[in-house]
Design an enzyme around this catalytic site. Sequence first.
Site, PDB file in Angstrom:
ATOM      1  N   GLU A  59       4.151   6.636   8.266  1.00 31.70           N
ATOM      2  CA  GLU A  59       3.983   6.893   6.836  1.00 31.70           C
ATOM      3  C   GLU A  59       2.573   7.436   6.626  1.00 31.70           C
ATOM      4  OE1 GLU A  59       4.649   3.447   4.456  1.00 31.70           O
ATOM      5  OE2 GLU A  59       6.597   3.008   5.352  1.00 31.70           O
TER       6      GLU A  59
ATOM      7  N   GLU B 286      -1.033  -1.326  -4.150  1.00 30.60           N
ATOM      8  CA  GLU B 286      -1.854  -1.613  -2.982  1.00 30.60           C
ATOM      9  C   GLU B 286      -2.822  -2.762  -3.219  1.00 30.60           C
ATOM     10  OE1 GLU B 286      -0.599  -0.110  -0.723  1.00 30.60           O
ATOM     11  OE2 GLU B 286       0.056   1.848  -1.418  1.00 30.60           O
TER      12      GLU B 286
END
Length: 269
Positions: free
Chosen positions: A44, A55
């Site tokens: 990724e 995140e």
Amino acid sequence: MSKIQKAFVNGKAFIAFLTCGDPSLDVTEQLVYAMVEAGADLIELGIPFSDPTAEGPVIQAANMRALAAGTTTDRIFELVRRIREKTDIPLVFMTYANVVFSYGAERFIKTAAAIGMDGLILPDLPFEEKEEFDPLCKQHGIDLISLIAPTSHDRVAMIAREASGFVYCVSSLGVTGVRSQINTDIGSMIELVKAQTNVPCAVGFGISTPEQAADMARVADGVIVGSAIMKIIAQYGEGSVPYVADYVRSMKAAIRPVQDRTTSSKAML
């Protein structure tokens, strides 16, 4: 079968995440080659964004460093073109809907396909709004990866029925980041998915140790690791490549015995 699904054909897949441009795009390129050599099955590539809501602190900081270093979407596209000259490992972009919107959805997805990307993950895209991107992805042969969370059991069947590439099973509530233990009943989530589709299931968010990877590989088709890799990069910067390679090698080795046992069990049936 898509190229992404082929990453799962030979057993449990190890999926590695990198924030492009941290500490530089040149190092990102070298990290990709090193991870391929170390046994990663799919990578990724994170396109940095100024407000990465999914995140935790480690990848947020990586995003800020990458942006401060002048990383742009166009420069990442150039990076992928270089990578594709040397490896055909399945590659998936992970970024936010606003990044794709601001670039122009059709232009972004068409370019991603042209340079050799295989999939797209947009963690802030609700399933109900996927129609803004999914037709374009299908048109250009890009898998739009669906995420399922521990709180979405009622919606898992609906999401799984339309999944492509692989299903990204979020192991923990909250944002990405290293966790000392994972208490979510991943097995139940995956059973719900498998009742609807043959698309592989990979588990991410919080996995950092070989022991955790092995545990997740017993119930899932693949294991995704991001924050633990970016933590190594934060520590070693320009010199991080051999350390990341060693880490990926250890994680792949941890899930390989699970893979071998699964293969042996199938052979005896």
